[in-house]
Write a protein that holds these residues in place. Structure first.
Motif, PDB file in Angstrom:
ATOM      1  N   LEU A   1      66.636 -36.205   5.201  1.00 47.42           N
ATOM      2  CA  LEU A   1      65.449 -37.050   5.266  1.00 47.42           C
ATOM      3  C   LEU A   1      64.742 -36.989   6.616  1.00 47.42           C
ATOM      4  N   GLU A   2      65.217 -36.194   7.524  1.00 47.11           N
ATOM      5  CA  GLU A   2      64.586 -36.093   8.837  1.00 47.11           C
ATOM      6  C   GLU A   2      63.466 -35.063   8.872  1.00 47.11           C
ATOM      7  N   GLU A   3      63.231 -34.375   7.766  1.00 44.85           N
ATOM      8  CA  GLU A   3      62.157 -33.396   7.709  1.00 44.85           C
ATOM      9  C   GLU A   3      60.811 -34.116   7.715  1.00 44.85           C
ATOM     10  N   THR A   4      59.802 -33.444   8.255  1.00 43.79           N
ATOM     11  CA  THR A   4      58.480 -34.057   8.278  1.00 43.79           C
ATOM     12  C   THR A   4      57.732 -33.756   6.985  1.00 43.79           C
ATOM     13  N   VAL A   5      56.800 -34.617   6.681  1.00 45.00           N
ATOM     14  CA  VAL A   5      55.986 -34.498   5.482  1.00 45.00           C
ATOM     15  C   VAL A   5      54.532 -34.384   5.938  1.00 45.00           C
ATOM     16  N   SER A   6      53.757 -33.609   5.215  1.00 46.54           N
ATOM     17  CA  SER A   6      52.357 -33.441   5.604  1.00 46.54           C
ATOM     18  C   SER A   6      51.604 -34.762   5.473  1.00 46.54           C
ATOM     19  N   ARG A   7      50.511 -34.833   6.172  1.00 45.84           N
ATOM     20  CA  ARG A   7      49.703 -36.048   6.181  1.00 45.84           C
ATOM     21  C   ARG A   7      49.156 -36.358   4.782  1.00 45.84           C
ATOM     22  N   ARG A   8      48.747 -35.348   4.060  1.00 51.27           N
ATOM     23  CA  ARG A   8      48.208 -35.532   2.716  1.00 51.27           C
ATOM     24  C   ARG A   8      49.282 -36.056   1.764  1.00 51.27           C
ATOM     25  N   THR A   9      50.474 -35.491   1.852  1.00 52.41           N
ATOM     26  CA  THR A   9      51.566 -35.929   0.984  1.00 52.41           C
ATOM     27  C   THR A   9      51.946 -37.372   1.273  1.00 52.41           C
ATOM     28  N   SER A  10      52.031 -37.735   2.536  1.00 50.57           N
ATOM     29  CA  SER A  10      52.388 -39.112   2.871  1.00 50.57           C
ATOM     30  C   SER A  10      51.301 -40.084   2.428  1.00 50.57           C
ATOM     31  N   LEU A  11      50.042 -39.686   2.526  1.00 48.69           N
ATOM     32  CA  LEU A  11      48.950 -40.537   2.065  1.00 48.69           C
ATOM     33  C   LEU A  11      49.013 -40.727   0.551  1.00 48.69           C
ATOM     34  N   LEU A  12      49.285 -39.656  -0.183  1.00 45.59           N
ATOM     35  CA  LEU A  12      49.384 -39.758  -1.643  1.00 45.59           C
ATOM     36  C   LEU A  12      50.559 -40.630  -2.076  1.00 45.59           C
ATOM     37  N   ILE A  13      51.693 -40.453  -1.436  1.00 48.19           N
ATOM     38  CA  ILE A  13      52.873 -41.245  -1.810  1.00 48.19           C
ATOM     39  C   ILE A  13      52.670 -42.715  -1.456  1.00 48.19           C
ATOM     40  N   ASN A  14      52.133 -42.996  -0.281  1.00 51.98           N
ATOM     41  CA  ASN A  14      51.875 -44.387   0.106  1.00 51.98           C
ATOM     42  C   ASN A  14      50.843 -45.033  -0.809  1.00 51.98           C
ATOM     43  N   SER A  15      49.824 -44.290  -1.207  1.00 52.06           N
ATOM     44  CA  SER A  15      48.814 -44.814  -2.138  1.00 52.06           C
ATOM     45  C   SER A  15      49.438 -45.115  -3.493  1.00 52.06           C
ATOM     46  N   ALA A  16      50.312 -44.238  -3.963  1.00 46.45           N
ATOM     47  CA  ALA A  16      50.984 -44.466  -5.242  1.00 46.45           C
ATOM     48  C   ALA A  16      51.878 -45.704  -5.186  1.00 46.45           C
ATOM     49  N   VAL A  17      52.560 -45.908  -4.070  1.00 46.70           N
ATOM     50  CA  VAL A  17      53.427 -47.084  -3.923  1.00 46.70           C
ATOM     51  C   VAL A  17      52.589 -48.360  -3.927  1.00 46.70           C
ATOM     52  N   ILE A  18      51.476 -48.362  -3.223  1.00 44.76           N
ATOM     53  CA  ILE A  18      50.608 -49.547  -3.186  1.00 44.76           C
ATOM     54  C   ILE A  18      50.009 -49.812  -4.562  1.00 44.76           C
ATOM     55  N   LEU A  19      49.595 -48.759  -5.261  1.00 47.45           N
ATOM     56  CA  LEU A  19      49.058 -48.914  -6.608  1.00 47.45           C
ATOM     57  C   LEU A  19      50.130 -49.465  -7.553  1.00 47.45           C
ATOM     58  N   MET A  20      51.354 -48.987  -7.410  1.00 46.26           N
ATOM     59  CA  MET A  20      52.454 -49.463  -8.240  1.00 46.26           C
ATOM     60  C   MET A  20      52.725 -50.952  -7.982  1.00 46.26           C
ATOM     61  N   LEU A  21      52.665 -51.365  -6.729  1.00 40.23           N
ATOM     62  CA  LEU A  21      52.857 -52.782  -6.407  1.00 40.23           C
ATOM     63  C   LEU A  21      51.751 -53.637  -7.016  1.00 40.23           C
ATOM     64  N   ALA A  22      50.513 -53.177  -6.908  1.00 39.36           N
ATOM     65  CA  ALA A  22      49.393 -53.943  -7.456  1.00 39.36           C
ATOM     66  C   ALA A  22      49.485 -54.029  -8.977  1.00 39.36           C
ATOM     67  N   LEU A  23      49.779 -52.922  -9.629  1.00 36.80           N
ATOM     68  CA  LEU A  23      49.893 -52.937 -11.089  1.00 36.80           C
ATOM     69  C   LEU A  23      51.037 -53.820 -11.564  1.00 36.80           C
ATOM     70  N   SER A  24      52.162 -53.753 -10.877  1.00 39.71           N
ATOM     71  CA  SER A  24      53.307 -54.562 -11.295  1.00 39.71           C
ATOM     72  C   SER A  24      53.041 -56.051 -11.083  1.00 39.71           C
ATOM     73  N   TYR A  25      52.227 -56.386 -10.101  1.00 36.17           N
ATOM     74  CA  TYR A  25      51.878 -57.791  -9.875  1.00 36.17           C
ATOM     75  C   TYR A  25      51.157 -58.354 -11.098  1.00 36.17           C
ATOM     76  N   PHE A  26      50.206 -57.582 -11.641  1.00 42.38           N
ATOM     77  CA  PHE A  26      49.451 -58.059 -12.784  1.00 42.38           C
ATOM     78  C   PHE A  26      50.232 -57.945 -14.087  1.00 42.38           C
ATOM     79  N   VAL A  27      51.076 -56.940 -14.209  1.00 34.00           N
ATOM     80  CA  VAL A  27      51.863 -56.759 -15.433  1.00 34.00           C
ATOM     81  C   VAL A  27      52.950 -57.824 -15.537  1.00 34.00           C
TER      82      VAL A  27
END
Length: 84
Positions: A55-81
């Protein structure tokens, strides 16, 4: 950004969503018990994730942005569901 930071964010989101699901659909928990369960789940999963050396490997900026966006979207959707 390292993979470890992304995994920690996913663990935080998963723990909150999982405990909220149990609270709403399975068993109506006291808020203090819910917080303690979330803390225990986060601590255990982070301890388990910290044992992995890959887990010490680096991740590209685009990949980290996509994963963080997906996590935030998942939190928002689960709040309403999972509303009562």
């Amino acid at each position: 950004m390292t993979k470890r930071k992304l995994i920690n964010g996913i663990i935080l989101a998963f723990s909150v969503i999982f405990v909220r699901f149990i609270d709403v659909r399975v068993y109506d928990m006291h808020p203090v018990l819910m917080i303690l369960l979330i803390i225990g789940l986060i601590a255990g999963l982070m301890k388990l994730a910290s044992r992995s050396g890959s887990l010490e490997e680096t991740v590209s900026r685009r990949t980290s942005l996509l994963i963080n966006s997906a996590v935030i979207l998942m939190l928002a959707l689960s709040y309403f569901v999972l509303e009562r």
